[in-house]
Design an enzyme around this catalytic site. Structure first.
Site, short mmCIF file in Angstrom:
data_model
loop_
_atom_site.label_atom_id
_atom_site.label_comp_id
_atom_site.label_asym_id
_atom_site.label_seq_id
_atom_site.Cartn_x
_atom_site.Cartn_y
_atom_site.Cartn_z
N LYS A 64 74.69 2.37 20.21
CA LYS A 64 75.43 3.02 21.31
C LYS A 64 75.14 2.31 22.63
O LYS A 64 76.05 2.04 23.41
CB LYS A 64 75.03 4.50 21.39
N GLN A 108 70.48 12.48 20.89
CA GLN A 108 70.64 12.04 19.50
C GLN A 108 70.10 13.12 18.54
O GLN A 108 68.96 13.55 18.65
CB GLN A 108 69.90 10.71 19.29
N ASP A 139 79.52 14.37 24.05
CA ASP A 139 79.60 14.59 22.60
C ASP A 139 80.60 15.70 22.27
O ASP A 139 81.00 15.86 21.12
CB ASP A 139 78.22 15.02 22.07
#
Ligand code: NAP
Length: 296
Positions: free
Chosen positions: A53, A97, A120
């Protein structure tokens, strides 16, 4: 019929080039999109996702702020970090994460992230907006799947879509997006799971099948209608002594047999996977654009 392969790497590369141009426009206005990545512990898979990422951010000019904390981090310590990132004007997106270590309550963490920086799309405020069809950050994997379908010119309006899997990160949000009254929706959606009776009968009806079960060979050729579009979200490790690392990655679809019946199919790897990170970049750029518009 032999299916055409949907090349997720190519679609992702095209989208990343578009995003890079957007980032340059933002920079000309004095705004550098910033993504904070938070990783607890040193799980190898999570570390490699986070590295990928951050690398992707660098490639299109997004500033990435790396926050790696020990596995023993407490809920309060994590909250303090997120509170600081929520207030930091250089940060437009915050990614925590998952999975988090056992002592951390994941749902509380998702609530701590400012919905305006929730790239997200997991905060309940953003989930609610998605369900009622308001503009918001859409969860990356299902949004990536919709982009793959649209950019492959698959007709969604009136299509019968069968999704196998009802998780909060793939199946449920994808079903919601596809039933919206919008050009990227208007489909008729069935969601299957482990309590579904006669799953094969549902899948056989589908113009578009999305497999997100996390189990190899969940979708076999006998279940697929001739000419269907097949999207394989699954990422499963199967033992393979011929590989240096001792395993290979496969999806949830019996790819070799199903590709002889489908019209379009995504491979694993190289299908949905590259789109997930791309949509994270997309949400971060969108968030930075919003700050320009709102003068924040
Ligand atoms: P998950 O949370 O484990 O959910 C799996 C879902 O599939 C559940 O709803 C489960 O039903 C259903 N299911 C499992 N086996 C089934 C079967 N035999 N028949 C019917 N339904 C079945 O998984 P997830 O997080 O959504 O991920 C799914 C897969 O996609 C995994 O392989 C994951 O690694 C992959 N993934 C890939 C990406 C990417 O970027 N490529 C992103 C996210 C996930 P119940 O609810 O009844 O248990």
């Amino acid at each position: 019929m032999t299916a055409k392969i949907i090349d997720g790497k190519q679609v992702a590369a095209d989208m990343r080039a578009e995003l890079k141009a957007e980032v340059e426009k933002l920079k000309a206005k004095g705004v550098v999109p910033g993504l904070a990545v938070v990783l607890l512990g040193d799980d190898p898979a999570s570390k490699s996702y986070v590295t990928a990422k951050e690398k992707a951010c660098g490639e299109i000019g997004i500033y990435s702020d790396d926050n790696r904390l020990p596995a023993e981090t407490t809920q309060q310590q994590l909250k303090s970090l997120i509170d600081r990132l929520n207030k930091d004007p250089k940060i437009h997106g915050i990614l925590v994460q998952l999975p988090l270590p056992k002592q951390i309550d994941e749902s509380k963490v998702l609530l701590t992230v400012d919905p305006d920086k929730d790239v997200d799309g997991f905060h309940p405020v953003n989930v609610g907006k998605m369900v009622v069809g308001e503009k918001t950050f859409l969860p990356c994997t299902p949004h990536g799947i919709i982009q793959l379908l649209i950019r492959s010119k698959v007709e969604l309006e009136g299509a019968e879509v069968v999704i196998v899997g009802r998780s909060n990160i793939v199946g449920k949000p994808l079903a919601n997006m596809l039933i919206q009254k919008s050009p990227t929706g208007n489909a008729t959606v069935t969601v299957c799971h482990t309590r579904t009776k006669n799953m094969a009968e549902h899948v056989k009806r589908a113009d578009i099948v999305v497999a997100a079960a996390g189990r190899p060979n969940t979708i076999t050729a006998d279940m697929v209608k001739e000419g269907a579009v097949v999207i394989d979200v699954g990422v499963n490790r199967v033992a393979d002594a011929t590989k240096k690392r001792g395993y290979r990655l496969v999806g949830d679809v019996d790819f070799d047999a199903v590709k002889e019946k489908a019209s379009l199919i995504t491979p694993v790897p190289g299908g949905v996977g590259p789109m997930t990170i791309t949509m994270l970049l997309y949400n971060t750029v969108e968030s930075a654009k919003r700050t320009v518009l709102s003068g924040r």
